[in-house]
Design a protein around this motif. Structure first.
Motif, mmCIF file in Angstrom:
data_model
loop_
_atom_site.group_PDB
_atom_site.id
_atom_site.type_symbol
_atom_site.label_atom_id
_atom_site.label_comp_id
_atom_site.label_asym_id
_atom_site.label_seq_id
_atom_site.Cartn_x
_atom_site.Cartn_y
_atom_site.Cartn_z
ATOM 1 N N ARG A 81 0.839 -1.239 0.180
ATOM 2 C CA ARG A 81 -0.336 0.096 -0.064
ATOM 3 C C ARG A 81 0.958 1.252 0.055
ATOM 4 N NH1 ARG A 81 -5.063 -1.331 3.773
ATOM 5 N NH2 ARG A 81 -5.798 -3.230 2.909
ATOM 6 N N GLN A 82 1.896 1.236 -0.614
ATOM 7 C CA GLN A 82 2.777 2.229 -0.811
ATOM 8 C C GLN A 82 2.756 3.215 -2.110
ATOM 9 O OE1 GLN A 82 6.943 1.315 -1.216
ATOM 10 N NE2 GLN A 82 7.682 3.378 -0.609
ATOM 11 N N LEU A 83 2.458 4.347 -2.147
ATOM 12 C CA LEU A 83 2.338 5.015 -3.371
ATOM 13 C C LEU A 83 3.359 6.243 -3.416
ATOM 14 C CD1 LEU A 83 0.548 6.053 -5.675
ATOM 15 C CD2 LEU A 83 -0.359 7.754 -4.053
ATOM 16 N N VAL A 84 4.217 5.990 -4.577
ATOM 17 C CA VAL A 84 5.253 6.913 -4.763
ATOM 18 C C VAL A 84 5.159 7.836 -6.169
ATOM 19 C CG1 VAL A 84 7.889 7.038 -5.374
ATOM 20 C CG2 VAL A 84 6.895 5.186 -3.703
ATOM 21 N N THR A 85 5.157 9.169 -6.007
ATOM 22 C CA THR A 85 4.998 10.077 -7.038
ATOM 23 C C THR A 85 6.472 10.565 -7.622
ATOM 24 O OG1 THR A 85 2.884 10.818 -6.269
ATOM 25 C CG2 THR A 85 4.066 12.138 -8.097
ATOM 26 N N LEU A 86 6.765 10.282 -9.106
ATOM 27 C CA LEU A 86 7.961 10.383 -9.384
ATOM 28 C C LEU A 86 7.956 11.846 -10.083
ATOM 29 C CD1 LEU A 86 9.004 7.225 -11.311
ATOM 30 C CD2 LEU A 86 9.283 7.836 -8.944
#
Length: 252
Positions: free
Chosen positions: A17-22
């Motif tokens: 449930r990890q969200l990463v925005t590049l």
């Protein structure tokens, strides 16, 4: 899962449930640009990549120009976009289509090298090599122009174009599989025909089709905001990875 929001790629891991925005590859990028983000994993080197491709038709020169960059996802470390320079002799600048998938460390997506010329582009994560395969024409001469009815899937371990143009009216689904993506680049075609009792399932629904048994199951996706579905934006493009991939924690 990989998708774009406000021109930036976002990676979501359903398991952690990890969200990463590049960051965006270039500052001038807008939602109107012809670009695509494509997510891939190479199990040999245990590496996740996000490939960004963009293309534009330069009217006064009568030519297409494209640019490509790669972001390597590393556990616990920040990354950056690196420019990818295709060296294959048959490579042509192209305008990417927002369809993509990854099989065995190779990212595939479709793109336009001309107004009526559609190709399948492959990018090998390990070697950083690009290759292009001419997409077959429907019924011998008609190019697959209606991209909203065309997607990429994995079928029998092969990258396959699924064409739904005749699905609603005729109950027919065409599958074009690449038999040898590395050398011969030949295509095989398979047409699936639905039973009359299944036709009501293909109207305004999302469906899961079991190709081997020619069976279909209706799928309902909940939780998507209504404002995502407007006249201009009626499709949500999400690229999914296989459940068996390893878990990686990334820096935000």
């Amino acid at each position: 899962m990989c998708y774009s929001f406000i021109s930036k790629p976002r990676i979501y891991n359903p398991a952690t449930r990890q969200l990463v925005t590049l960051s965006a590859p270039i500052k001038s990028q807008t939602e109107e640009d012809a670009y695509g983000y494509y997510f891939g994993y190479d199990p040999v080197i245990d590496q996740y990549n996000v490939l960004w491709s963009t293309g534009v038709y330069v009217k006064h020169l009568g030519e297409i120009r494209s640019e490509h960059r790669v972001f390597v996802l590393k556990a616990g470390r920040e990354g950056s976009w690196k420019k990818a320079s295709p060296t294959a002799p048959d490579f042509l600048p192209h305008i990417p289509a927002k369809r993509g998938m990854c099989i065995d460390g190779v990212i595939y997506y479709m793109g336009w090298t001309g107004r009526y010329n559609l190709v399948l582009v492959s990018f090998q994560i390990r070697s950083r090599d690009f290759k292009m395969i001419q997409v077959p024409r429907r019924d011998g001469d008609e190019v697959l122009l209606r991209m909203k009815n065309v997607s990429l899937i994995e079928y029998g371990g092969k990258v396959t174009i699924i064409d739904q143009t005749n699905l609603r009216e005729k109950g027919m689904l065409d599958l074009w599989a690449v038999e040898d993506a590395g050398n011969k680049n030949s295509w095989s075609r398979k047409t699936m025909v639905l039973q009359s009792s299944q036709l009501h399932l293909v109207i305004n629904n999302i469906n899961y089709i079991q190709h081997e048994s020619n069976d279909m199951t209706k799928i309902e996706i909940k939780g998507i905001p209504d404002h995502w579905f407007s006249i201009d934006k009626s499709t949500v493009n999400v690229m999914l990875m296989d459940q068996s991939e390893s878990l990686v924690y990334l820096e935000t």
